[in-house]
Design a protein around this motif. Structure first.
Motif, PDB file in Angstrom:
ATOM      1  N   PHE A   1      -4.047  -0.509   3.627  1.00  0.00           N
ATOM      2  CA  PHE A   1      -3.745  -1.911   3.352  1.00  0.00           C
ATOM      3  C   PHE A   1      -4.830  -2.557   2.501  1.00  0.00           C
ATOM      4  N   VAL A   2      -6.079  -2.239   2.809  1.00  0.00           N
ATOM      5  CA  VAL A   2      -7.192  -2.775   2.019  1.00  0.00           C
ATOM      6  C   VAL A   2      -7.084  -2.285   0.578  1.00  0.00           C
ATOM      7  N   LEU A   3      -6.789  -1.021   0.418  1.00  0.00           N
ATOM      8  CA  LEU A   3      -6.686  -0.443  -0.919  1.00  0.00           C
ATOM      9  C   LEU A   3      -5.547  -1.079  -1.715  1.00  0.00           C
ATOM     10  N   VAL A   4      -4.365  -1.160  -1.128  1.00  0.00           N
ATOM     11  CA  VAL A   4      -3.215  -1.738  -1.830  1.00  0.00           C
ATOM     12  C   VAL A   4      -3.460  -3.208  -2.148  1.00  0.00           C
ATOM     13  N   THR A   5      -3.929  -3.949  -1.152  1.00  0.00           N
ATOM     14  CA  THR A   5      -4.225  -5.369  -1.378  1.00  0.00           C
ATOM     15  C   THR A   5      -5.305  -5.528  -2.427  1.00  0.00           C
ATOM     16  N   GLY A   6      -6.328  -4.694  -2.358  1.00  0.00           N
ATOM     17  CA  GLY A   6      -7.414  -4.757  -3.329  1.00  0.00           C
ATOM     18  C   GLY A   6      -6.949  -4.472  -4.740  1.00  0.00           C
ATOM     19  N   LEU A   7      -6.065  -3.504  -4.889  1.00  0.00           N
ATOM     20  CA  LEU A   7      -5.537  -3.187  -6.227  1.00  0.00           C
ATOM     21  C   LEU A   7      -4.700  -4.342  -6.782  1.00  0.00           C
TER      22      LEU A   7
END
Length: 136
Positions: A16-22
């Motif tokens: 979730f952090v990765l997707v949101t961050g992207l």
């Protein structure tokens, strides 16, 4: 008898952090390039030390440094006791430090202000988006 498998929260949270961050990185990149283009259209020079910064350069640098922040968030989410707090404090300090080179740049005052504004715009988009995905 039923067997329940428990997956670690960090693996899901990291995703979730990765997707949101992207997504936040993409939004911040567009926003900083838009701010730079608007400033240029308003007559603010994008020249630093006599060399112009191209508008796409704002998006590129925003993406690079935002992705560094995403990696930091994933690592903090995995290893920090309070990842959200550590991430927010760290990124706010880094944002403040990122303003120093702009303040010292060989550029017109309006250019310096525009450069600083792009840092703040990117931080205002990326930091809260990622922080919401980290455990408190």
């Amino acid at each position: 008898m039923t067997t329940t498998t428990i997956t670690p929260a960090t693996s899901t949270s990291a995703r979730f952090v990765l997707v949101t961050g992207l997504l936040a990185t993409a939004a911040a990149s567009v926003a900083t390039a838009s701010v730079a283009a608007a400033g240029s259209a308003a007559g603010i020079s994008l020249d630093v030390s006599g060399a112009p910064i191209p508008v796409p350069g704002f998006a590129t640098l925003t993406a690079i440094f935002s992705l560094v922040g995403v990696v930091m968030a994933v690592v903090m989410g995995r290893f920090a006791r309070r990842p959200r707090r550590v991430f927010v404090r760290t990124t706010l300090v880094l944002t403040a430090l990122s303003l120093v080179p702009d303040a010292l740049a060989d550029a017109a005052p309006a250019t310096k202000a525009l450069l600083m504004l792009t840092h703040l715009v990117a931080a205002a988009i990326v930091i809260p988006a990622i922080a919401r995905r980290l455990a408190a």
